[in-house]
Write a protein that holds these residues in place. Structure first.
Motif, short mmCIF file in Angstrom:
data_model
loop_
_atom_site.label_atom_id
_atom_site.label_comp_id
_atom_site.label_asym_id
_atom_site.label_seq_id
_atom_site.Cartn_x
_atom_site.Cartn_y
_atom_site.Cartn_z
N ASN A 145 39.34 31.18 51.13
CA ASN A 145 38.52 32.33 51.48
C ASN A 145 38.53 33.34 50.35
O ASN A 145 39.47 33.39 49.55
CB ASN A 145 39.06 33.02 52.73
N SER A 146 37.48 34.15 50.29
CA SER A 146 37.45 35.22 49.30
C SER A 146 36.56 36.33 49.83
O SER A 146 35.74 36.13 50.72
CB SER A 146 36.94 34.72 47.95
N ALA A 147 36.75 37.50 49.28
CA ALA A 147 35.88 38.64 49.55
C ALA A 147 35.36 39.10 48.19
O ALA A 147 36.13 39.24 47.24
CB ALA A 147 36.64 39.77 50.23
N ILE A 148 34.07 39.29 48.10
CA ILE A 148 33.46 39.67 46.83
C ILE A 148 32.67 40.95 47.04
O ILE A 148 31.86 41.05 47.97
CB ILE A 148 32.53 38.54 46.31
N ALA A 149 32.89 41.92 46.18
CA ALA A 149 32.18 43.18 46.29
C ALA A 149 30.72 43.02 45.87
O ALA A 149 30.43 42.33 44.89
CB ALA A 149 32.84 44.25 45.42
N ILE A 150 29.83 43.66 46.61
CA ILE A 150 28.43 43.78 46.22
C ILE A 150 28.27 45.24 45.81
O ILE A 150 28.40 46.14 46.63
CB ILE A 150 27.47 43.42 47.37
N TYR A 183 38.44 46.66 43.00
CA TYR A 183 39.76 46.37 42.43
C TYR A 183 39.73 44.94 41.89
O TYR A 183 39.45 44.01 42.63
CB TYR A 183 40.85 46.50 43.50
N LEU A 184 40.00 44.81 40.62
CA LEU A 184 40.08 43.50 39.98
C LEU A 184 41.56 43.14 39.84
O LEU A 184 42.29 43.78 39.09
CB LEU A 184 39.40 43.54 38.60
N LEU A 233 31.26 54.28 39.13
CA LEU A 233 32.03 53.38 39.99
C LEU A 233 33.49 53.39 39.56
O LEU A 233 33.80 53.25 38.38
CB LEU A 233 31.47 51.95 39.84
N LEU A 234 34.41 53.55 40.52
CA LEU A 234 35.84 53.44 40.21
C LEU A 234 36.18 51.96 40.12
O LEU A 234 35.93 51.19 41.05
CB LEU A 234 36.69 54.09 41.30
N VAL A 235 36.73 51.55 38.98
CA VAL A 235 37.16 50.16 38.79
C VAL A 235 38.64 50.20 38.44
O VAL A 235 39.03 50.77 37.43
CB VAL A 235 36.37 49.46 37.66
N ARG A 236 39.45 49.62 39.31
CA ARG A 236 40.88 49.50 39.04
C ARG A 236 41.17 48.05 38.67
O ARG A 236 40.63 47.13 39.28
CB ARG A 236 41.71 49.89 40.26
#
Length: 131
Positions: free
Chosen positions: A7-12, A75-76, A117-120
C-alpha cells in the motif's frame, strides 16, 4: 512508475504553474517515468524519483493556492537526506541550511517548494545512526 507491491499514499499537490513545479521537483530527482503526450497530461503530472517515491501535481483552481499562505505540505521520507539537502541547499528554510536531528526523532530539513508548499525531507534518526 515503480510497480507497487504494498500500500502507499501519494500526495496530489495543487500548483499554480505546473511547468515550474515540475522543474522544481526535478531538482530533487523527480521526473515523469515515461514519455507522455503533453496535451494529454496538461493539467496533471505524475512524477517519480525512480526509487519508490511519487508526487502528483495538479493544476490548482485559480485563487485556491496563495503563495505565502499555502496550507499544503508534503513529507518525503528517504535515507538520501544529505544528498537532497546538498541539491536544494538554497531553498532550505531552516537556520544553517542543513539537515538536523529533531526532537521528534527525525533527521530532516524543510524547503519552500512551489507556491510556498512546505516540503520536509527526512529519515528516522535511529535508522541513520545504524548506517
Amino acid at each position: 512508475m515503480t510497480e507497487r507491491t504494498t500500500n502507499s499514499a501519494i500526495a496530489i499537490v495543487p500548483c499554480n504553474d505546473l511547468d515550474a513545479a515540475e522543474r522544481w521537483w526535478g531538482k530533487l530527482g523527480f521526473a515523469r517515468p515515461r514519455p507522455e503526450d503533453p496535451e494529454t497530461f496538461a493539467d496533471y503530472r505524475i512524477l517519480s524519483d525512480g526509487q519508490g517515491a511519487e508526487v502528483h501535481l495538479q493544476a490548482a483552481v485559480p485563487g485556491w493556492v496563495v503563495p505565502g499562505r499555502n496550507p499544503f505540505g508534503i513529507y518525503l521520507s528517504t535515507p538520501r537526506v544529505d544528498e537532497l539537502a546538498a541539491l536544494a541547499r538554497e531553498a532550505i528554510i531552516e537556520p544553517g541550511k542543513t539537515p538536523a536531528d529533531k526532537p521528534w526523532g527525525m533527521y530532516e530539513f524543510a524547503l519552500a517548494g512551489p507556491d510556498g508548499l512546505l516540503v520536509r525531507v527526512g529519515w528516522p534518526s535511529r535508522l541513520r545512526r545504524k548506517a
